[in-house]
Write a protein that holds these residues in place. Structure first.
Motif, PDB file in Angstrom:
ATOM      1  N   VAL A 252       0.835  -1.199   0.000  1.00 14.77           N
ATOM      2  CA  VAL A 252       0.000   0.000   0.000  1.00 14.77           C
ATOM      3  C   VAL A 252       0.875   1.257   0.000  1.00 14.77           C
ATOM      4  CG1 VAL A 252      -1.717   1.310   1.325  1.00 14.77           C
ATOM      5  CG2 VAL A 252      -1.896  -1.185   1.155  1.00 14.77           C
ATOM      6  N   VAL A 253       0.500   2.235  -0.825  1.00 11.41           N
ATOM      7  CA  VAL A 253       1.227   3.508  -0.872  1.00 11.41           C
ATOM      8  C   VAL A 253       0.894   4.316   0.371  1.00 11.41           C
ATOM      9  CG1 VAL A 253       1.553   5.676  -2.111  1.00 11.41           C
ATOM     10  CG2 VAL A 253       1.198   3.547  -3.390  1.00 11.41           C
ATOM     11  N   ARG A 254       1.935   4.629   1.152  1.00 15.31           N
ATOM     12  CA  ARG A 254       1.771   5.462   2.339  1.00 15.31           C
ATOM     13  C   ARG A 254       2.126   6.925   2.077  1.00 15.31           C
ATOM     14  NH1 ARG A 254       1.788   3.655   7.567  1.00 15.31           N
ATOM     15  NH2 ARG A 254       1.562   5.899   7.921  1.00 15.31           N
ATOM     16  N   GLY A 255       3.004   7.175   1.108  1.00 17.57           N
ATOM     17  CA  GLY A 255       3.399   8.545   0.841  1.00 17.57           C
ATOM     18  C   GLY A 255       4.217   8.648  -0.430  1.00 17.57           C
ATOM     19  N   CYS A 256       4.292   9.848  -0.986  1.00 22.05           N
ATOM     20  CA  CYS A 256       5.112  10.080  -2.164  1.00 22.05           C
ATOM     21  C   CYS A 256       5.822  11.426  -2.038  1.00 22.05           C
ATOM     22  CB  CYS A 256       4.283  10.038  -3.445  1.00 22.05           C
ATOM     23  SG  CYS A 256       2.933  11.229  -3.519  1.00 22.05           S
ATOM     24  N   GLY A 257       6.917  11.571  -2.779  1.00 17.73           N
ATOM     25  CA  GLY A 257       7.684  12.803  -2.730  1.00 17.73           C
ATOM     26  C   GLY A 257       8.558  12.924  -3.962  1.00 17.73           C
ATOM     27  N   SER A 258       9.077  14.112  -4.198  1.00 21.18           N
ATOM     28  CA  SER A 258       9.928  14.333  -5.364  1.00 21.18           C
ATOM     29  C   SER A 258      10.903  15.460  -5.088  1.00 21.18           C
ATOM     30  CB  SER A 258       9.078  14.662  -6.593  1.00 21.18           C
ATOM     31  OG  SER A 258       8.343  15.866  -6.396  1.00 21.18           O
ATOM     32  N   TYR A 259      11.877  15.577  -5.987  1.00 21.07           N
ATOM     33  CA  TYR A 259      12.824  16.685  -5.917  1.00 21.07           C
ATOM     34  C   TYR A 259      13.370  16.946  -7.315  1.00 21.07           C
ATOM     35  CZ  TYR A 259      16.736  19.697  -4.870  1.00 21.07           C
ATOM     36  OH  TYR A 259      17.602  20.763  -4.852  1.00 21.07           O
ATOM     37  N   LEU A 260      13.449  18.228  -7.668  1.00 23.78           N
ATOM     38  CA  LEU A 260      14.003  18.642  -8.951  1.00 23.78           C
ATOM     39  C   LEU A 260      15.193  19.576  -8.728  1.00 23.78           C
ATOM     40  CD1 LEU A 260      10.603  19.318 -10.686  1.00 23.78           C
ATOM     41  CD2 LEU A 260      12.298  17.655 -11.506  1.00 23.78           C
ATOM     42  N   PRO A 261      16.241  19.438  -9.536  1.00 22.41           N
ATOM     43  CA  PRO A 261      17.402  20.318  -9.395  1.00 22.41           C
ATOM     44  C   PRO A 261      17.035  21.795  -9.546  1.00 22.41           C
ATOM     45  CG  PRO A 261      17.924  18.465 -10.813  1.00 22.41           C
ATOM     46  CD  PRO A 261      16.438  18.431 -10.577  1.00 22.41           C
ATOM     47  N   ARG A 262      17.919  22.634  -9.039  1.00 22.56           N
ATOM     48  CA  ARG A 262      17.652  24.073  -9.009  1.00 22.56           C
ATOM     49  C   ARG A 262      17.632  24.702 -10.393  1.00 22.56           C
ATOM     50  NH1 ARG A 262      21.628  23.043  -4.971  1.00 22.56           N
ATOM     51  NH2 ARG A 262      23.303  23.623  -6.431  1.00 22.56           N
ATOM     52  N   THR A 263      18.479  24.210 -11.303  1.00 18.74           N
ATOM     53  CA  THR A 263      18.671  24.862 -12.604  1.00 18.74           C
ATOM     54  C   THR A 263      17.640  24.390 -13.620  1.00 18.74           C
ATOM     55  OG1 THR A 263      21.038  25.082 -12.195  1.00 18.74           O
ATOM     56  CG2 THR A 263      20.304  25.268 -14.478  1.00 18.74           C
ATOM     57  N   ILE A 264      16.963  25.342 -14.243  1.00 21.43           N
ATOM     58  CA  ILE A 264      15.997  25.053 -15.302  1.00 21.43           C
ATOM     59  C   ILE A 264      16.584  25.504 -16.635  1.00 21.43           C
ATOM     60  CG2 ILE A 264      13.723  25.620 -16.246  1.00 21.43           C
ATOM     61  CD1 ILE A 264      12.739  25.999 -13.378  1.00 21.43           C
ATOM     62  N   VAL A 265      16.528  24.613 -17.626  1.00 19.70           N
ATOM     63  CA  VAL A 265      17.003  24.931 -18.974  1.00 19.70           C
ATOM     64  C   VAL A 265      15.806  24.881 -19.917  1.00 19.70           C
ATOM     65  CG1 VAL A 265      18.501  24.231 -20.872  1.00 19.70           C
ATOM     66  CG2 VAL A 265      19.316  24.047 -18.520  1.00 19.70           C
ATOM     67  N   THR A 266      15.485  26.010 -20.538  1.00 16.30           N
ATOM     68  CA  THR A 266      14.357  26.078 -21.460  1.00 16.30           C
ATOM     69  C   THR A 266      14.804  25.682 -22.865  1.00 16.30           C
ATOM     70  OG1 THR A 266      14.750  28.368 -22.100  1.00 16.30           O
ATOM     71  CG2 THR A 266      13.419  27.989 -20.110  1.00 16.30           C
ATOM     72  N   ASN A 267      13.837  25.503 -23.739  1.00 11.75           N
ATOM     73  CA  ASN A 267      14.163  25.223 -25.141  1.00 11.75           C
ATOM     74  C   ASN A 267      14.940  26.372 -25.772  1.00 11.75           C
ATOM     75  OD1 ASN A 267      12.761  22.843 -24.867  1.00 11.75           O
ATOM     76  ND2 ASN A 267      10.921  23.566 -25.918  1.00 11.75           N
ATOM     77  N   ASP A 268      14.591  27.580 -25.421  1.00 13.43           N
ATOM     78  CA  ASP A 268      15.319  28.729 -25.954  1.00 13.43           C
ATOM     79  C   ASP A 268      16.765  28.745 -25.472  1.00 13.43           C
ATOM     80  OD1 ASP A 268      13.210  29.734 -27.459  1.00 13.43           O
ATOM     81  OD2 ASP A 268      12.444  30.971 -25.812  1.00 13.43           O
ATOM     82  N   ASP A 269      16.988  28.303 -24.236  1.00 10.51           N
ATOM     83  CA  ASP A 269      18.359  28.194 -23.728  1.00 10.51           C
ATOM     84  C   ASP A 269      19.162  27.212 -24.581  1.00 10.51           C
ATOM     85  OD1 ASP A 269      17.891  29.957 -21.601  1.00 10.51           O
ATOM     86  OD2 ASP A 269      17.247  28.327 -20.266  1.00 10.51           O
ATOM     87  N   LEU A 270      18.553  26.071 -24.896  1.00 10.53           N
ATOM     88  CA  LEU A 270      19.231  25.059 -25.707  1.00 10.53           C
ATOM     89  C   LEU A 270      19.543  25.583 -27.104  1.00 10.53           C
ATOM     90  CD1 LEU A 270      17.338  21.741 -24.864  1.00 10.53           C
ATOM     91  CD2 LEU A 270      19.666  22.337 -24.225  1.00 10.53           C
ATOM     92  N   ALA A 271      18.635  26.374 -27.635  1.00  8.90           N
ATOM     93  CA  ALA A 271      18.807  26.900 -28.992  1.00  8.90           C
ATOM     94  C   ALA A 271      20.010  27.824 -29.105  1.00  8.90           C
ATOM     95  CB  ALA A 271      17.549  27.628 -29.436  1.00  8.90           C
ATOM     96  N   ALA A 272      20.517  28.266 -27.950  1.00  7.15           N
ATOM     97  CA  ALA A 272      21.680  29.151 -27.958  1.00  7.15           C
ATOM     98  C   ALA A 272      22.968  28.392 -28.243  1.00  7.15           C
ATOM     99  CB  ALA A 272      21.792  29.893 -26.623  1.00  7.15           C
ATOM    100  N   TRP A 273      22.983  27.044 -28.030  1.00  5.77           N
ATOM    101  CA  TRP A 273      24.231  26.306 -28.281  1.00  5.77           C
ATOM    102  C   TRP A 273      24.080  25.061 -29.147  1.00  5.77           C
ATOM    103  CZ3 TRP A 273      22.570  26.104 -22.937  1.00  5.77           C
ATOM    104  CH2 TRP A 273      22.205  24.838 -22.483  1.00  5.77           C
ATOM    105  N   VAL A 274      22.860  24.738 -29.574  1.00  7.87           N
ATOM    106  CA  VAL A 274      22.677  23.630 -30.497  1.00  7.87           C
ATOM    107  C   VAL A 274      21.615  24.029 -31.503  1.00  7.87           C
ATOM    108  CG1 VAL A 274      20.906  22.462 -29.129  1.00  7.87           C
ATOM    109  CG2 VAL A 274      22.365  21.116 -30.641  1.00  7.87           C
ATOM    110  N   GLU A 275      21.705  23.504 -32.727  1.00 12.79           N
ATOM    111  CA  GLU A 275      20.769  23.895 -33.782  1.00 12.79           C
ATOM    112  C   GLU A 275      19.387  23.309 -33.520  1.00 12.79           C
ATOM    113  OE1 GLU A 275      20.130  23.610 -38.628  1.00 12.79           O
ATOM    114  OE2 GLU A 275      21.965  22.816 -37.722  1.00 12.79           O
TER     115      GLU A 275
END
Length: 325
Positions: free
Chosen positions: A7-30
């Motif tokens: 039985v599921v008693r609880g859930c949790g998550s964590y995401l790193p601090r840095t967010i990279v958008t698609n526009d950020d990626l477009a700055a260094w890859v085609e």
């Protein structure tokens, strides 16, 4: 007939601090925001900083899950970490999560089934709990996939992100039917003939290097939509339920087009599908627990809901688990 359920008693998550958008990626890859969204549905992803190792992400997700469950870490007697990006070749990342939580008893080990890893880990924990080999399990999916990427390959580097999620499972008696809370059934499959379609081109036993992720995207898409629905159909058959009985479908968050095509093929209404791929990208074994936690925190998934999780990973590996929340 009374039987033990996980039985599921609880859930949790964590995401790193840095967010990279698609526009950020477009700055260094085609690439471009429109190109990525049209093909994947992804708008952004979280990328781990050097000090945010897989175990660090896993510990934080686990702490949130334990807090959500209201359970002391010392009562956990099984820790399973699904990951393809461990901190070290050994010891296992699970033991580092165990130590970071102050747990000094029970067993801890990693499980590697790539993107299907969390489903495999839930199924494995379920076997321990329902046979009496453990009483409380912490199941973690944690990844730092950004460290496996070729950042010059626009077909793969735009897809993946980092993060961690966790469930606390507890053995509890049930009545033995589909109305029970807990894991009702799990279905696991693999077929190693498909290695060249999605793999990492390195490893300690071959090249002595970490390697980079390689993928034949069209082949993965074709297999994901055409072949892996068997584990969902078999879960319905094993539990005596149907797609209409589902409250929520929480698939691996790889690609919005794959998710929607799979749901349509199975007759699962799109409004029952939990989607986080737009915010997280593909976080491999972390994607399902991240999505589960998001849907629990915003009030969608509630106690008593029937939830299907499903994933496909490199190899190929794939599987499903049907859970009464």
């Amino acid at each position: 007939m009374t039987r033990l359920r996980s039985v599921v008693r609880g859930c949790g998550s964590y995401l790193p601090r840095t967010i990279v958008t698609n526009d950020d990626l477009a700055a260094w890859v085609e690439t471009s925001d429109d190109w990525i969204i049209q093909r994947t549905g992804i708008r952004q992803r979280h990328i781990a900083e050097p000090d945010e190792t897989t175990s660090v992400l896993g510990i934080k997700a686990a702490q949130n899950a334990l807090s959500n469950a209201g359970i002391d870490p010392s009562t956990i007697d099984l820790v399973i970490c699904a990951t393809s990006t461990p901190d070290h070749t050994f010891p296992s990342t699970a033991t580092q999560i165990q130590a970071g939580l102050g747990i000094h008893a029970g067993a801890a080990f990693d499980l590697q089934a790539v993107c299907a890893g969390f489903v495999y880990a839930v199924a494995t924990a379920d076997k321990f709990l329902t046979t009496g080999a453990a009483t409380r399990a912490l199941v973690v999916g944690a990844e730092t996939f950004s460290r496996l990427l070729d950042w010059e390959d626009r077909t793969t580097c735009v897809l993946f992100g980092d993060g961690a999620g966790a469930l606390v499972l507890e053995a509890q008696p049930g009545g033995g039917d589909s109305g029970d809370r807990g894991v009702l059934t799990s279905q696991l499959r693999s077929d190693g003939r498909h290695r060249e379609k999605l793999y990492v081109d390195g490893g300690p036993g071959s090249t002595g290097t970490t390697g980079k992720l390689r993928m034949v995207g069209k082949e993965v898409f074709r297999f994901a939509v055409g072949s892996v629905t068997d584990v969902i159909a078999q879960a319905f058959e094993a539990s005596g339920t149907t797609a209409d009985d589902l409250d929520w479908f929480v698939p691996h968050q790889a690609n919005r087009r794959i998710i929607e095509a799979s749901a349509d093929k199975l007759g699962i209404a799109r409004e029952k599908v939990v989607l986080t791929v737009d915010r997280h990208g593909n976080t491999s074994a972390a994607s399902i627990p991240l999505a589960l936690d998001a849907a629990c925190r915003d009030g969608r998934i509630k106690r008593g809901d029937l939830v299907m999780i499903e994933a496909i990973g490199g190899g190929f590996t794939w599987g499903s688990a049907l859970i009464r929340w």
